[in-house]
Design an enzyme around this catalytic site. Sequence first.
Site, PDB file in Angstrom:
ATOM      1  N   GLU A 236       0.819  -1.220   0.000  1.00 21.10           N
ATOM      2  CA  GLU A 236       0.000   0.000   0.000  1.00 21.10           C
ATOM      3  C   GLU A 236       0.848   1.263   0.000  1.00 21.10           C
ATOM      4  OE1 GLU A 236      -3.210   0.241  -0.602  1.00 21.10           O
ATOM      5  OE2 GLU A 236      -3.014  -1.917  -0.887  1.00 21.10           O
TER       6      GLU A 236
ATOM      7  N   ASP B 149      16.558  14.481 -29.423  1.00 20.86           N
ATOM      8  CA  ASP B 149      15.475  13.600 -28.972  1.00 20.86           C
ATOM      9  C   ASP B 149      14.170  14.347 -28.778  1.00 20.86           C
ATOM     10  OD1 ASP B 149      16.715  11.174 -28.820  1.00 20.86           O
ATOM     11  OD2 ASP B 149      17.486  11.529 -26.803  1.00 20.86           O
TER      12      ASP B 149
HETATM   13  N1  SAH Z   1      -1.722   2.811  -2.173  1.00 20.73           N
HETATM   14  C1  SAH Z   1      -0.893   3.667  -2.961  1.00 20.73           C
HETATM   15  C2  SAH Z   1      -0.272   2.921  -4.136  1.00 20.73           C
HETATM   16  C3  SAH Z   1       0.727   1.917  -3.705  1.00 20.73           C
HETATM   17  S1  SAH Z   1       1.458   1.130  -5.063  1.00 20.73           S
HETATM   18  C4  SAH Z   1      -1.725   4.811  -3.520  1.00 20.73           C
HETATM   19  O1  SAH Z   1      -2.897   4.589  -3.800  1.00 20.73           O
HETATM   20  O2  SAH Z   1      -1.212   5.921  -3.681  1.00 20.73           O
HETATM   21  C5  SAH Z   1       2.923   0.483  -4.345  1.00 20.73           C
HETATM   22  C6  SAH Z   1       4.196   1.263  -4.627  1.00 20.73           C
HETATM   23  O3  SAH Z   1       4.442   1.256  -6.007  1.00 20.73           O
HETATM   24  C7  SAH Z   1       4.169   2.711  -4.222  1.00 20.73           C
HETATM   25  O4  SAH Z   1       4.567   2.878  -2.877  1.00 20.73           O
HETATM   26  C8  SAH Z   1       5.172   3.341  -5.169  1.00 20.73           C
HETATM   27  O5  SAH Z   1       6.491   3.255  -4.676  1.00 20.73           O
HETATM   28  C9  SAH Z   1       5.062   2.460  -6.394  1.00 20.73           C
HETATM   29  N2  SAH Z   1       4.260   3.060  -7.477  1.00 20.73           N
HETATM   30  C10 SAH Z   1       3.043   2.631  -7.896  1.00 20.73           C
HETATM   31  N3  SAH Z   1       2.609   3.354  -8.925  1.00 20.73           N
HETATM   32  C11 SAH Z   1       3.556   4.283  -9.189  1.00 20.73           C
HETATM   33  C12 SAH Z   1       3.680   5.329 -10.141  1.00 20.73           C
HETATM   34  N4  SAH Z   1       2.736   5.590 -11.035  1.00 20.73           N
HETATM   35  N5  SAH Z   1       4.811   6.085 -10.123  1.00 20.73           N
HETATM   36  C13 SAH Z   1       5.771   5.844  -9.217  1.00 20.73           C
HETATM   37  N6  SAH Z   1       5.706   4.865  -8.275  1.00 20.73           N
HETATM   38  C14 SAH Z   1       4.618   4.089  -8.269  1.00 20.73           C
END
Ligand code: SAH
Length: 247
Positions: free
Chosen positions: A115, A167
Amino acid sequence: MRIDLLTLFPELFASPFAASILGKAQEKRLLTVVAHNLRDWAQGKHKVTDDTPYGGGDGMVLKPEPIARALRALRAQTPTSRVLLMTPQGGTFSQHDAERLSREPGLIILCGRYEGVDERIRPLVDEELSIGDFVLTGGEPAAMVVVDAVARLLPGVLGSSGSAASDSFSDGLLEYPQYTRPADFEGELVPEVLLSGHHAAIDVWRRHEQLRRTFERRPDLLDSATLSDDDHDFVARLINGDEEHGK
Ligand code: SAH
């Protein structure tokens, strides 16, 4: 540049950074990438790094203490590094960010899982970055995207295998179309000007095709790009439909 990654799965980074241009950059000592296991900073027999969320709900949250200890230890080693947290809640990473971060002496990149991270580690982070409006299972692929985009801008990294200057996005426009041999591919011919050896004419053609492509695919970029009078004339002709497509 030195890049420290903080993750529960350091093994994920081995092959993406070993191959091709980034592998060579590390051999040439232009770049050092080290993936650290967050678990190394967890305490107790079970080295627990996550726990259930206060207030209830699904999933697990990364505990603050191991992250805080890890970030403080890495900061002590590389005090000038900028600390990034990968999160879908951060600002959307762009070429402009890649250019800015490539001028930093070092980066420490924290990858979340499950999460995400306990809210209270946010003050230990300089910047929160997202790679787009979607949710990944972990920050590792997002960190790979950032490291790749930053590393290819470091002096000497691209060498003769490419140039960052033309680029897409580097001057606010998409890049012109590229062709290589053969000159005739299944009846599709390379634009004649590219075979002419006439460099001034090639430059004009490329600039026009850059403008055309940006106009067709990303007209929003034209509002903020720096355009010459000639560029403006060409865009006006595109808008009026006076510039025939292809050629
Ligand atoms: N519950 C969080 C999502 C957690 S996803 C929310 O709703 O905001 C799990 C992890 O994946 C996050 O802690 C982050 O480090 C990474 N992550 C997920 N999607 C991402 C994105 N679009 N960009 C960067 N990091 C991401």
